[in-house]
Every structure is written in structure tokens, then in C-alpha cells.
Motif scaffolding. Structure first.
Motif, PDB file in Angstrom:
ATOM      1  N   LYS A  49       0.594  -1.060   0.066  1.00  0.00           N
ATOM      2  CA  LYS A  49       0.171   0.155  -0.044  1.00  0.00           C
ATOM      3  C   LYS A  49       0.946   1.197   0.111  1.00  0.00           C
ATOM      4  N   TYR A  50       2.012   1.285   0.456  1.00  0.00           N
ATOM      5  CA  TYR A  50       2.914   2.392   0.516  1.00  0.00           C
ATOM      6  C   TYR A  50       3.239   2.523  -0.828  1.00  0.00           C
ATOM      7  N   GLN A  53       0.600   4.623  -2.296  1.00  0.00           N
ATOM      8  CA  GLN A  53       0.598   6.208  -1.705  1.00  0.00           C
ATOM      9  C   GLN A  53       1.667   7.089  -2.510  1.00  0.00           C
ATOM     10  N   ARG A 244       9.004  -3.081   3.490  1.00  0.00           N
ATOM     11  CA  ARG A 244       7.750  -2.444   3.592  1.00  0.00           C
ATOM     12  C   ARG A 244       8.079  -0.840   4.275  1.00  0.00           C
ATOM     13  N   ASP A 247       9.410   1.188   1.281  1.00  0.00           N
ATOM     14  CA  ASP A 247       8.285   1.317   0.308  1.00  0.00           C
ATOM     15  C   ASP A 247       7.572   2.692   0.899  1.00  0.00           C
ATOM     16  N   LYS A 248       7.779   2.811   2.144  1.00  0.00           N
ATOM     17  CA  LYS A 248       7.015   4.147   2.857  1.00  0.00           C
ATOM     18  C   LYS A 248       8.011   5.112   2.598  1.00  0.00           C
ATOM     19  N   ALA A 408       5.772   0.489   9.892  1.00  0.00           N
ATOM     20  CA  ALA A 408       6.017  -0.594   8.995  1.00  0.00           C
ATOM     21  C   ALA A 408       6.018  -1.852   9.543  1.00  0.00           C
TER      22      ALA A 408
END
Length: 518
Positions: A49-50, A53, A244, A247-248, A408
Motif C-alpha cells: 500500500k505504501y 501512496q 515495507r 516502500d514508505k 511498518a
């Protein structure tokens, strides 16, 4: 009708030509929009999901640059009509001279007054091209750098799988004692030049290139992270957690802050011929990137020295202790913003070079000699390669060694469970408050009153009437059974240790509270 040599307007253009061009532009826009939609669906399917975004942030930045380009089109003529003193118009020129052979109407009008136009209409159009090239280079370079870093970190998956083998459990048996400098991590970092505060920085500078993020560093930092935030005998997947978190962070890398725009304006200002910026400006992102990489490598060395000073004899391996004081100003996020700044400025320089090459040709005043072209291209490509293949993986690993773990750490299933738990807890709290706030009725009859008098009612807390019936017993039983069934799916060791999805809830309370509010 337009005269000979003049451009035709829409009044003199066939309607089929205008419609064809508009149709072509609309089809391209719809194709790009559909492609981005498919990419978002793919990320959603992979539970990243990151990255979704980050994709929306890229679309926002591109829309901002498009709005700037639209403003340039609207303000094209008003800006060209602004006249400035001729002496000011002849300063800070990128080519060292002014060519007045092809003046526009606005420039000629200012010349009649003995002045110069602030920015010609042709200059405004060329600036629009620069905005478009900058948007393209910023998006493509960020994706290239992120993809290169993820490709290098792919081998960390095999190292993570090795931690679940019997050989690794035997090699890290806590009943085995050894000296800290005899461990593989100690042999790599406990050198005499690392113990010297002067020689440590040159050694860390070279260390970021020679064997960057080796297996022993990854396993040791993984062990220190787990011992600081989790139970000792858990099966936490550290590699997926790093992915994760990265990714953020990618959503931050693709963003453009106010200060980055200010530096870009400074870059345009110092592009004047008198500053000779093509000799020193391309080296600024490279020097900053090397400084960040040296600092990241030095943090690993300092954590090893800190553990060695506290204990010469260790169990299984050196236990590094995560802490924010190893980072500049105690802020691990500062390194991320520096990398963001480096990538944007390097992309801006490459975009500026491509724009001048397209608009003014291979040999222009912006790059008169071959050395200018070689310096710009080599420095730009080198920065992106080093950032993606060396600095970004090192950053992804080292920045997890702060005092607190990031949100995360929770998987998608845990995040959804926390949100449902928070919603149920909030609903129950509001329901309890509404019940306690309702006044109760106590019907009391005074025997001294006559029979034809109505009984009086007074407020009392001794007896309350619940206007809402109690919950159905069968519904409650089913809900409890479902929750019990869900809890039985968790391993017994995690229940016994009081952990949730592999980590100690008491240690993760700040991160849980932060994530539950999202």
C-alpha cells in the motif's frame, strides 16, 4: 487572413485538424491514466500500500508541475511586457552576450524606452519545456534508483531464510561464549583504524564500496533489532519489514519540498557564465551522497565499538543496541531527507542538460567543450547508480537501528486488525458513556396523598431503566466463539509469550498507538 510569414490562428485552421490533435492528446492522457490505474491494482494485489501512496504522490507532483507550466502560458505576455533597466538585463547572462537580431514585439517596445524585457515570450516557452523535462526526469530517476536498490536487497531474502535453519540456530546458541573480537562481526569492524576517531572516517568511506552490506552485518543488525523490540525466540521476517519501510520511504523520495525548489532556483541563478558552475555544481550531489554513505557505514562501526566496550565476552554473537544517538542530531529521518535532496538536484541537473541539448544543440554556450558534457553526464549517472546500488540498501538497513521501531513493522493483516479493534473499542466506550449519562426514574408514591393525586417521580441513581434491551445471548456467544477461533490460529508459543504476530505487545505499544490512528 494572416499575412505572409505570420502564424495562422485557430480561425484559419481546419476544424478536422484541431479535432485530430485534441483526440490524439486525449487518447495519450487516457492511456497513461489507465496504465497508472493498472499499476495501482498490481500494488494492491501484492499488498504494498505504501507504493500506492507513492504513486499518488507522483501524480500530485506531476500535476503541480503541469499547473506551473499552465501559469507560464497564461502569464507569457504580461511578463514579457515588464521592462527593466538595460544594465540589469545585461548581467548574469549564461552565454556572456545578448543577441538582438530577433526581438519580439514586447522586447522591441522595451528597447524603444532604453530598457530590456524581463523575460521574453520565447524564453517563457522554453521554460515550459524545462518544466516538462524536469517532471519526466524526476519520476524516472526515482523509479530507477528505487528499483536498483530493491534488486540488490533481493539477496537478503536468502539470508533471512537461513535464520530458520538448524545450522543457524546451532551457530547462534546462547550457551556459546566467545570474545567479541573473535566473532565475524568483530573481525570486520574491531580494527585498530576503526578505534581511532581520525582514521575511522576514511575507513568507513572506503567500506561503503568494499563489500557494502555484507551478510554478517545484516544478520548482526537483525539480531540486535529483534532482541531490542521482540521476543528472543520469534520468527519475525526482518527482510520483509525493511521492504515495507523502504516502500514508505519511497513516497518521501518522490516528493518535492519547498527548500528543494529554492535550491533549484539557486542552480538556475548560478548558471551564469561568470560563475563557471559547470565545473563545480555537478559535484555537489556526489559529495553529499558520499558523506551520507560514510555516515551510515560509521554508524555500524560505532554500534560494534559500543557493544565491545560494554562487554568483551558475548553470548552467541555481538549484541548491538539500537539508539538514536548514533545518528546526526538524533534524527534517523534526516538521512532520508538528504537522499531526497540529492536525487532531486541530480535529476534537475540532468534535466537541465537534456533541455539545453534539445533546444540549443550539442554545441551551445551551455556546454562549449567536450569536457563540460562529460562531467555533467558522468556525475549525473554515477550519483544515481551509487545511490541506488550502494547508499539506499545501506540506508534501509541502518536506519532501522533507531531507538523506536517504525509502524511498518505491522503487516497488512495486523494493521486491519488494529483498526477493527480500535473501532470496536471506541464504539463500546461511546455506548458505555451514553448509558451512564441517561437519568434513571424512581417511582415513589407518597401514602399521605389522596387517591386522586398523581404519583410523583424523582431522579435517583438507585434504580435505572435501560431503554435498550440487552444483546442477544446467541449473538454474543457466536462473536466470542469467532474470536476464540481466531486466537487459536495463532501459534501456542506466541500466546504463551504474550506476543502478537511475533512481537511483544508491551514493546510495540507506541507504534501500535500510532498505527491505530491511521
Amino acid at each position: 487572413m494572416a499575412g505572409e510569414g505570420e502564424a495562422k490562428t485557430l480561425e484559419e485552421t481546419p476544424t478536422w485538424a484541431v479535432a485530430t490533435v485534441c483526440l490524439f492528446l486525449i487518447l495519450i492522457s487516457m492511456f497513461i491514466e489507465h496504465w497508472l490505474h493498472l499499476l495501482a491494482k498490481y500494488f494492491n494485489k501484492k499488498r504494498r500500500k505504501y507504493l500506492i501512496q507513492a504513486l499518488y504522490k507522483i501524480k500530485t507532483e506531476v500535476m503541480l508541475l503541469g499547473f506551473i507550466s499552465l501559469l507560464l502560458t497564461v502569464l507569457e505576455k504580461p511578463v514579457a511586457n515588464i521592462c527593466i533597466p538595460k544594465s540589469a538585463g545585461e548581467t548574469f547572462l549564461p552565454c556572456g552576450g545578448v543577441d538582438s537580431s530577433d526581438w519580439s514585439e514586447e522586447e522591441a517596445k522595451c528597447a524603444e524606452q532604453g530598457k530590456a524585457s524581463l523575460l521574453s515570450r520565447e524564453g517563457m516557452r522554453q521554460l515550459q519545456y524545462l518544466i516538462f523535462v524536469l517532471a519526466s526526469f524526476h519520476c524516472l530517476s526515482s523509479i530507477f534508483t528505487f528499483g536498483l536498490g530493491m534488486a540488490k536487497m533481493r539477496r537478503w531474502g536468502s539470508w533471512e531464510a537461513e535464520t530458520r535453519t538448524l545450522d543457524y540456530q546451532i551457530s547462534t546458541d546462547p550457551r556459546r561464549f566467545q570474545l567479541s573480537h573473535q566473532t565475524p562481526f568483530g573481525k570486520r569492524h574491531l580494527r585498530y583504524w576503526n578505534e581511532n576517531s581520525v582514521l575511522r572516517w576514511p575507513a568507513c568511506f572506503l567500506g561503503q564500496f568494499y563489500g557494502s552490506v555484507p551478510k554478517v552485518d545484516y544478520l548482526t543488525l537483525r539480531h540486535g533489532f529483534i532482541m531490542a523490540h521482540f521476543d528472543q525466540d520469534n520468527s519475525f521476517d526482518f527482510q520483509k519489514y525493511i521492504r515495507r519501510a523502504l516502500d514508505k520511504d519511497f513516497g518521501v523520495l518522490v516528493g518535492i519540498s519547498f527548500w528543494m525548489w529554492m535550491f533549484s532556483i539557486s542552480f538556475i541563478f548560478f548558471n551564469a557564465h561568470k560563475f563557471y558552475s559547470h565545473y563545480w555544481l555537478p559535484f555537489i550531489p556526489l559529495l553529499m551522497l558520499l558523506l551520507v554513505g560514510t555516515k551510515l557505514q560509521a554508524i555500524i562501526t560505532l554500534m560494534c565499538l559500543d557493544s565491545h566496550d560494554k562487554s568483551l565476552v558475548v553470548e552467541e554473537t555481538i549484541l548491538v543496541r539500537p539508539s538514536d544517538h548514533f545518528f546526526w542530531f538524533g534524527r534517523p529521518k534526516l538521512l532520508l531527507h538528504l537522499i531526497q535532496f540529492i536525487l532531486f538536484q541530480n535529476s534537475f541537473q540532468l534535466a537541465f542538460f537534456t533541455w539545453t541539448l534539445y533546444k540549443f544543440g550539442f554545441r551551445s554556450c551551455f556546454h562549449r567543450r567536450t569536457e563540460d558534457i562529460v562531467i555533467t553526464l558522468v556525475m549525473g549517472l554515477l550519483v544515481h547508480f551509487l545511490c541506488g546500488y550502494v547508499t539506499l540498501p545501506l540506508y534501509a538497513l541502518v536506519t532501522q537501528m533507531g531507538s523506536s521501531m517504525r509502524t511498518a513493522v505491522f503487516t497488512e493483516n495486523v494493521v486491519e486488525g488494529l483498526k477493527r479493534w480500535r473501532a470496536r473499542a471506541k464504539a463500546r466506550k461511546n455506548l458505555k458513556i451514553s448509558y451512564s449519562a441517561r437519568p434513571s426514574l424512581d417511582a415513589s408514591v407518597d401514602p399521605s396523598l389522596p387517591f386522586d393525586t398523581s404519583p410523583s417521580f424523582s431522579l435517583s441513581a438507585s434504580y435505572s431503566i435501560d431503554p435498550n434491551p440487552p444483546l442477544d445471548r446467541d449473538h454474543v456467544t457466536i462473536e466470542v466463539l469467532d474470536e476464540a477461533k481466531h486466537n487459536d490460529e495463532q501459534p501456542w508459543e506466541l500466546k504463551r509469550n504474550g506476543s502478537f504476530e511475533g512481537f511483544n505487545v508491551s514493546n510495540a505499544a507506541p507504534a501500535m498507538e500510532k498505527q491505530s490512528r491511521l
